[in-house]
Design an enzyme around this catalytic site. Structure first.
Site, PDB file in Angstrom:
ATOM      1  N   PRO A   1       0.818  -1.221   0.000  1.00  0.00           N
ATOM      2  CA  PRO A   1       0.000   0.000   0.000  1.00  0.00           C
ATOM      3  C   PRO A   1       0.850   1.269   0.000  1.00  0.00           C
ATOM      4  CG  PRO A   1       0.095  -0.934   2.207  1.00  0.00           C
ATOM      5  CD  PRO A   1       0.843  -1.890   1.304  1.00  0.00           C
TER       6      PRO A   1
ATOM      7  N   ARG B   1      -0.766   5.051  -1.178  1.00  0.00           N
ATOM      8  CA  ARG B   1      -1.686   6.161  -0.934  1.00  0.00           C
ATOM      9  C   ARG B   1      -2.475   6.030   0.372  1.00  0.00           C
ATOM     10  NH1 ARG B   1      -4.245   8.633  -5.427  1.00  0.00           N
ATOM     11  NH2 ARG B   1      -3.710   6.729  -6.527  1.00  0.00           N
TER      12      ARG B   1
ATOM     13  N   CYS C   1       1.939  29.107 -15.875  1.00  0.00           N
ATOM     14  CA  CYS C   1       1.426  29.524 -17.177  1.00  0.00           C
ATOM     15  C   CYS C   1       0.935  28.344 -17.993  1.00  0.00           C
ATOM     16  CB  CYS C   1       2.508  30.294 -17.933  1.00  0.00           C
ATOM     17  SG  CYS C   1       3.043  31.700 -16.972  1.00  0.00           S
TER      18      CYS C   1
HETATM   19  N1  LLP Z   1       2.861  -1.403  -6.000  1.00  0.00           N
HETATM   20  C1  LLP Z   1       3.186  -1.062  -7.254  1.00  0.00           C
HETATM   21  C2  LLP Z   1       3.922  -2.016  -8.086  1.00  0.00           C
HETATM   22  C3  LLP Z   1       2.797   0.191  -7.755  1.00  0.00           C
HETATM   23  O1  LLP Z   1       3.119   0.513  -9.005  1.00  0.00           O
HETATM   24  C4  LLP Z   1       2.088   1.090  -6.925  1.00  0.00           C
HETATM   25  C5  LLP Z   1       1.680   2.391  -7.428  1.00  0.00           C
HETATM   26  C6  LLP Z   1       1.792   0.684  -5.613  1.00  0.00           C
HETATM   27  C7  LLP Z   1       2.189  -0.566  -5.192  1.00  0.00           C
HETATM   28  C8  LLP Z   1       1.062   1.559  -4.651  1.00  0.00           C
HETATM   29  O2  LLP Z   1      -0.219   1.885  -5.073  1.00  0.00           O
HETATM   30  P1  LLP Z   1      -1.213   2.703  -4.108  1.00  0.00           P
HETATM   31  O3  LLP Z   1      -1.497   1.833  -2.917  1.00  0.00           O
HETATM   32  O4  LLP Z   1      -0.520   3.951  -3.702  1.00  0.00           O
HETATM   33  O5  LLP Z   1      -2.391   2.970  -4.951  1.00  0.00           O
HETATM   34  N2  LLP Z   1       0.445   8.986  -9.306  1.00  0.00           N
HETATM   35  C9  LLP Z   1      -0.840   8.313  -9.240  1.00  0.00           C
HETATM   36  C10 LLP Z   1      -0.738   6.948  -8.635  1.00  0.00           C
HETATM   37  C11 LLP Z   1       0.264   6.061  -9.333  1.00  0.00           C
HETATM   38  C12 LLP Z   1       0.450   4.742  -8.666  1.00  0.00           C
HETATM   39  C13 LLP Z   1       1.647   4.071  -9.190  1.00  0.00           C
HETATM   40  N3  LLP Z   1       1.886   2.785  -8.628  1.00  0.00           N
HETATM   41  C14 LLP Z   1      -1.820   9.196  -8.499  1.00  0.00           C
HETATM   42  O6  LLP Z   1      -1.450  10.297  -8.097  1.00  0.00           O
HETATM   43  O7  LLP Z   1      -2.987   8.855  -8.326  1.00  0.00           O
END
Ligand code: LLP
Length: 418
Positions: free
Chosen positions: A281, A283, A348
Site C-alpha cells: 500500500p 496512498r 502559465c
Molecule cells: N505497488 C506497485 C507495483 C505500484 O506501481 C504502486 C503504485 C503501488 C504498489 C502503490 O499503489 P497505491 O497503494 O498507492 O495505490 N500517481 C498516481 C498513482 C500512481 C500509482 C503508481 N503505482 C496518483 O497520483 O494517483
C-alpha cells in the site's frame, strides 16, 4: 485528535493545532505541505493489527511519499518498503529498513539498479517479463550471487479507476500475461543456482475503493501459488499489491485494514494461508494525512466567474492537472460554505486549475488543499522556476521536523551551470 479536522471556531487543524499556528511556529512561507505523523502511525498500526500474527510484510510503496520522517515512522510501526528505483532503494536502506524488508518493483530496472538490489540482498526483485528474468540471472551470475525473485502477473483485471492509474489490464506495460506464466516459471527453474523464485505478485492499479477487484486479482495469484507449490520448494509468499483507494471527498472508500482482511480470506479459501502475505500500500497509508497550505495572492473577476489565485500551483500538486483529480480546497480559517470560487495557481498553463470549490463569499488569506499526503510532493516539479515547497511534520500538535524549500537561489545556481 488525529489527522485533518476543524476546531470549534471552524479553523483547519492537524491534530490539536491550527494550520495557521503550525505555519507560524515553523516560520515557513507557503506553499508548504504539512503531514500528521500520528495519523500515519495509527493507519500503519491498524494495518498491522488487521494482518494479524501470521507471517506478513506490509511493504509501503514509498513512491507515494518518500520523506525520511515518514519512512522512519512507518518502519518503526513494523512496515517494510516497496521501491521502484535505485534512488528509492538507497533511501529505504538509509532510513533503516533492513534489506529483507525491501521489495523492488518496476517494469524497466537498469542493470545498475538490479546490481544494487542483488548486492544489498533485498527480500525480492519483482520481475515483470521473461526477458527480465534472464537479465536478473545474468546480473546474479556476474555478481556471484543468487537473486530472490517474484513474478508480477498481469491478470487482465480491470478496475473502476482513472485509465492512467489502471495497470492490470492486458494492454498495460506491466506484469507477465497470465498465459506466459508457465514460461516465466520455467525460466526461473532453469537457473536454480542464480535465481530463487520466492513470490508471485500482482498490482492492478490505484484508487480501488472496494475490495472486490483486489480480491479477484488476489485469487488469481493464490491459484497460481497453489499450483506452483506442487513443483517448487522455494515459493514463500503471495503479494497482492497496493491500490487501496481513499476518499477525496466524493465517494467513501473501504479502509486499508478491510483489504488486509479480504486478502487473508482469499488465502484461506485457496489453501495458501501458510504462505507469507505481502501487500504494497502507498496512498492509503499517507494520502489523507497530508495537506498543502497555500496563500491567496489575490482574486480576479471576469465575465465567466471569479478566480481565487493561489501561490501553489500544478508544480506543487500535479494530480488535478494530470488526472483531473479532485482535491478539496478549503479556507483555513473558517468552514467551507456557500460561495463558489474557481481556484487556480500561478503557472502559465490552463491546466494549472484546482477546480471550483465552495469557499464562502469572502476571499480567504490562507487555504488548505486536502488529501495531499500521497503522490503530491513526490510528483512536484520546479516548472516555471518555482522552487519545491517546504514540508512540515507534525506530531501531537507540534512541528517535529521541517524540510525547508530549497528556494529560488538554488534553482538559479543549478540552471546557470547547466
Ligand atoms: N505497488 C506497485 C507495483 C505500484 O506501481 C504502486 C503504485 C503501488 C504498489 C502503490 O499503489 P497505491 O497503494 O498507492 O495505490 N500517481 C498516481 C498513482 C500512481 C500509482 C503508481 N503505482 C496518483 O497520483 O494517483
Amino acid at each position: 485528535m488525529l489527522g485533518f479536522r476543524r476546531n470549534a471556531q471552524g479553523a483547519a487543524c492537524l491534530g490539536r493545532s491550527t494550520v495557521r499556528e503550525l505555519l507560524a511556529s515553523a516560520g515557513t512561507s507557503t506553499p508548504a505541505y504539512l503531514y500528521d505523523l500520528d495519523a500515519i502511525r495509527k493507519t500503519a498500526e491498524d494495518l498491522e493489527t488487521a494482518l494479524g500474527p501470521e507471517p506478513h510484510l506490509a511493504a509501503y510503496a514509498m513512491k507515494a511519499n518518500s520523506a525520511g520522517t515518514i519512512l522512519r515512522t512507518l518502519r518503526a510501526a513494523g512496515l517494510g518498503a516497496d521501491v521502484v528505483s535505485g534512488g528509492e532503494l538507497a533511501l529505504a536502506l538509509a532510513s533503516g529498513f533492513s534489506a529483507d524488508q525491501i521489495l523492488m518493483s518496476g517494469v524497466a530496472k537498469s542493470d545498475a539498479e538490479l546490481d544494487q538490489a542483488i548486492g544489498a540482498g533485498i527480500f525480492a526483485i519483482q520481475v515483470e517479463s521473461v526477458e527480465e528474468i534472464e537479465r536478473v540471472a545474468a546480473r546474479a551470475r556476474a555478481l556471484g550471487r543468487r537473486a530472490r525473485v517474484s513474478i508480477r502477473v498481469n491478470p487482465d483485471v480491470a478496475i473502476d479507476s482513472h485509465e492512467k492509474i489502471s495497470t492490470g489490464h492486458k494492454y498495460a506495460k506491466f506484469g507477465v500475461p497470465l498465459a506466459d506464466m508457465p514460461r516465466a516459471f520455467a525460466s526461473i527453474d532453469r537457473e536454480p543456482e542464480l535465481l530463487a523464485g520466492v513470490g508471485i505478485s500482482v498490482h492492478i492499479g490505484s484508487m480501488m475503493t472496494k475490495p472486490e477487484p483486489y480480491q479477484r486479482a488476489a485469487r488469481c495469484v493464490a491459484e497460481l501459488a497453489r499450483a506452483r507449490r506442487e513443483s517448487s520448494t522455494t515459493l514463500e509468499y503471495v503479494d497482492f499489491g497496493g491500490g487501496i483507494g481513499i476518499d477525496y471527498g466524493g465517494a467513501p472508500a473501504e479502509p486499508l485494514a478491510a483489504f488486509a482482511r479480504a486478502a487473508r480470506q482469499v488465502m484461506r479459501e485457496l489453501g495458501v494461508a501458510d504462505l507469507k502475505l505481502v501487500m504494497e500500500p502507498g496512498r492509503s497509508l499517507v494520502g489523507p494525512h497530508g495537506i498543502l497550505a497555500a496563500n491567496v495572492i489575490g482574486t480576479k473577476q471576469t465575465a465567466t466567474g471569479r478566480f481565487l489565485l493561489l501561490d501553489a500551483g500544478m508544480n506543487d500538486l500535479v494530480r488535478p492537472a494530470m488526472y483531473g483529480a479532485n482535491h478539496r480546497v478549503e479556507p483555513a480559517d473558517w468552514e467551507p460554505g456557500p460561495g463558489d470560487w474557481r481556484v487556480v495557481g500561478p503557472v502559465c498553463e490552463s491546466s494549472d486549475d484546482f477546480g471550483t470549490h465552495a469557499i464562502g463569499e469572502r476571499a480567504p488569506e490562507l487555504v488548505v488543499i486536502r488529501d495531499a499526503g500521497a503522490y503530491a510532493f513526490t510528483m512536484a516539479s520546479e516548472y516555471n522556476a518555482r522552487p519545491l515547497p517546504a514540508e512540515l511534520f507534525v506530531s501531537d500538535g507540534q512541528i517535529v521536523s521541517v524540510s525547508a524549500s530549497p528556494g529560488v537561489t538554488s534553482w538559479v545556481e543549478r540552471r546557470l551551470k547547466a
